[in-house]
Design a protein around this motif. Sequence first.
Motif, short mmCIF file in Angstrom:
data_model
loop_
_atom_site.label_atom_id
_atom_site.label_comp_id
_atom_site.label_asym_id
_atom_site.label_seq_id
_atom_site.Cartn_x
_atom_site.Cartn_y
_atom_site.Cartn_z
N PHE A 46 0.83 -1.20 0.00
CA PHE A 46 0.00 0.00 0.00
C PHE A 46 0.87 1.26 0.00
CE2 PHE A 46 -2.57 3.10 2.61
CZ PHE A 46 -3.47 3.42 1.60
N GLY A 47 1.94 1.24 0.80
CA GLY A 47 2.86 2.37 0.83
C GLY A 47 3.51 2.60 -0.52
N LEU A 225 2.92 12.16 4.96
CA LEU A 225 1.83 12.12 5.94
C LEU A 225 0.48 12.44 5.29
CD1 LEU A 225 3.56 13.74 9.05
CD2 LEU A 225 3.00 11.33 8.69
N SER A 226 0.49 13.31 4.27
CA SER A 226 -0.77 13.59 3.55
C SER A 226 -1.30 12.32 2.89
CB SER A 226 -0.54 14.68 2.49
OG SER A 226 -0.26 15.92 3.08
N LEU A 227 -0.38 11.51 2.37
CA LEU A 227 -0.79 10.24 1.77
C LEU A 227 -1.22 9.22 2.81
CD1 LEU A 227 2.07 9.88 -0.88
CD2 LEU A 227 -0.36 10.14 -1.40
N TRP A 228 -0.58 9.24 3.96
CA TRP A 228 -0.73 8.18 4.96
C TRP A 228 -1.89 8.40 5.93
CZ3 TRP A 228 1.42 3.64 4.46
CH2 TRP A 228 1.52 2.77 5.54
N MET A 229 -2.31 9.65 6.14
CA MET A 229 -3.20 9.97 7.25
C MET A 229 -4.62 9.44 7.13
SD MET A 229 -1.94 11.23 9.93
CE MET A 229 -0.71 10.00 9.62
N VAL A 230 -5.17 9.39 5.93
CA VAL A 230 -6.55 8.91 5.80
C VAL A 230 -6.66 7.47 6.29
CG1 VAL A 230 -8.49 8.47 4.25
CG2 VAL A 230 -7.05 10.49 3.90
N GLN A 231 -5.79 6.60 5.79
CA GLN A 231 -5.85 5.21 6.22
C GLN A 231 -5.42 5.07 7.69
OE1 GLN A 231 -3.22 2.71 6.76
NE2 GLN A 231 -1.75 4.41 6.96
N LEU A 367 8.52 3.19 3.84
CA LEU A 367 9.07 2.86 5.16
C LEU A 367 7.98 2.81 6.22
CD1 LEU A 367 12.36 4.98 5.17
CD2 LEU A 367 12.10 2.52 4.73
N PHE A 368 6.99 3.69 6.12
CA PHE A 368 5.86 3.64 7.06
C PHE A 368 5.19 2.26 7.00
CE2 PHE A 368 4.86 8.50 6.67
CZ PHE A 368 6.02 8.78 7.38
N GLY A 369 4.93 1.80 5.77
CA GLY A 369 4.28 0.51 5.59
C GLY A 369 5.15 -0.64 6.07
N ALA A 370 6.45 -0.57 5.74
CA ALA A 370 7.36 -1.64 6.14
C ALA A 370 7.49 -1.71 7.66
CB ALA A 370 8.73 -1.41 5.51
N LEU A 371 7.57 -0.55 8.31
CA LEU A 371 7.66 -0.53 9.78
C LEU A 371 6.39 -1.06 10.42
CD1 LEU A 371 9.44 2.89 10.46
CD2 LEU A 371 10.30 0.61 11.03
N MET A 372 5.25 -0.74 9.82
CA MET A 372 3.98 -1.23 10.36
C MET A 372 3.87 -2.75 10.20
SD MET A 372 0.17 0.18 9.66
CE MET A 372 -1.27 -0.70 10.27
N ASP A 373 4.29 -3.26 9.04
CA ASP A 373 4.28 -4.71 8.85
C ASP A 373 5.26 -5.39 9.81
OD1 ASP A 373 2.36 -4.81 6.88
OD2 ASP A 373 3.79 -4.61 5.24
N LEU A 374 6.39 -4.73 10.07
CA LEU A 374 7.43 -5.31 10.91
C LEU A 374 7.08 -5.26 12.40
CD1 LEU A 374 10.33 -6.52 10.96
CD2 LEU A 374 11.17 -4.17 11.21
N THR A 375 6.57 -4.12 12.85
CA THR A 375 6.34 -3.93 14.29
C THR A 375 4.88 -4.06 14.69
OG1 THR A 375 6.01 -1.53 14.10
CG2 THR A 375 8.28 -2.32 14.33
N GLY A 376 3.97 -3.82 13.75
CA GLY A 376 2.56 -3.82 14.09
C GLY A 376 2.13 -2.55 14.81
N ILE A 377 3.01 -1.55 14.87
CA ILE A 377 2.73 -0.30 15.59
C ILE A 377 2.50 0.81 14.57
CG2 ILE A 377 3.59 1.41 17.25
CD1 ILE A 377 5.39 -0.80 18.38
N ARG A 378 1.28 1.36 14.55
CA ARG A 378 0.99 2.40 13.56
C ARG A 378 1.80 3.66 13.79
NH1 ARG A 378 -4.29 0.31 14.13
NH2 ARG A 378 -5.05 -0.59 12.17
#
Length: 418
Positions: A46-47, A225-231, A367-378
């Motif tokens: 998605f990222g 962040l503009s791309l990421w914030m809605v989801q 990187l936002f998506g990869a970190l979320m997949d890796l850590t599970g922390i939004r």
Amino acid sequence: MTKKGQALSVLIVSTLAFTVCFMVWMMFAVIGIPIKKTLDLNSTQFGLLMATPVLTGSLVRVPLGIWTDKFGGRIVMTLLMASTVPAIWLMSYATEYWQYLTIGLFVGLAGGSFSVGTPYVARWFPKKQQGFAMGIYGAGNSGAAVNKFLAPALVVGFGWTMVPQVYAAIMLGTVILFWFFSHSDPAHLVPSHVTFKDQLKTLKDPKVIKYCQYYSIVFGGYVALSLWMVQYYVGEFGLDIRTAALLAACFSLPGGVLRAVGGWLSDKYGAHAITWWVLWVSWVCLFLLSYPQTDFTIATVDGPKTFHLGLNVYVFTILMFTLGIAFAFGKASVFKYISDDYTHNIGTISGMVGLAGGLGGFVLPILFGALMDLTGIRSSAFMLMYGVVWVSLIWMYWTEVRTGDYLGHPSKRLQSHT
């Protein structure tokens, strides 16, 4: 029409064009959510989907800036916008992940408009007003917020495929409007004996690298962040897409429209002073935003007790609103540095710095998506941003604050950063 009238017309129509381009560039921030659901994408995929248009818009900034110096902003901007219309329209017919990525690369050309309009607009105004003029033009970043108002309504009312069709029509209309109300001045062009190689030599200046670092935060972070914030709002707080987009606009809107205020402040107080405070405000906001939703148990005299610690949607939105204002001022102040230091080749330097900012906007969502997949922390997205702001603060302290280098800067109006 008088010279002043032409300058005003150029500023207005260029800002409109940039707003539309930015709206198109940020299209996946909203339509990416139903696409993600349809294709069953993970956070990293998605990222990448959201970031793909940002990649192209970043890579073309340097050549577009150079071409603007050489051929003029009017013709370059018109051709750039016109070239995106077919790709925007075709987006509604894509069905496979690779198709979205491929078409997204062509749609992303719209993001290159910044390095065209910035030097084009700046040269129509005297030096003391360039920061404000570039700030007005940069307010076109608010196209990210326009996207969050318009796209969700189209998605809910007609389905997501209506969004690219409507955006293609809007872009075509903007091309026509821009051509008829913009102007050219041969005096604004770089002399013909100056080659691309000569212009590119200035990119070896270490100050340019530093400005690239600053801009990768205030612009790259804004785009990401503009791309990421809605989801993020949908996942973190369980909101529907329209409410999530509306709250996300609380970050995108001030991050765009207040850029003009940042330009005025930079003209008055100097690029250094504004950038210094922007980085500190960003540091505080990102520190608070980084803290994840946490439940913890402590032993008391009455037995174990569990507590919850985390930001609610209201505090989160206030912090994002504040961060958006800081980024808006920072985007303007960085380009005030450029207009002061590189008067005769703003296009080339702004293209390079814009490239760095755009690449930040490309890399960060992945990187936002990869970190979320890796850590599970939004909130890991904000942890990453917090670390990058630290780099800018330390760099600025050692090269400007500690050495007092900013005291001799052409934009200096205050005798200190305090």
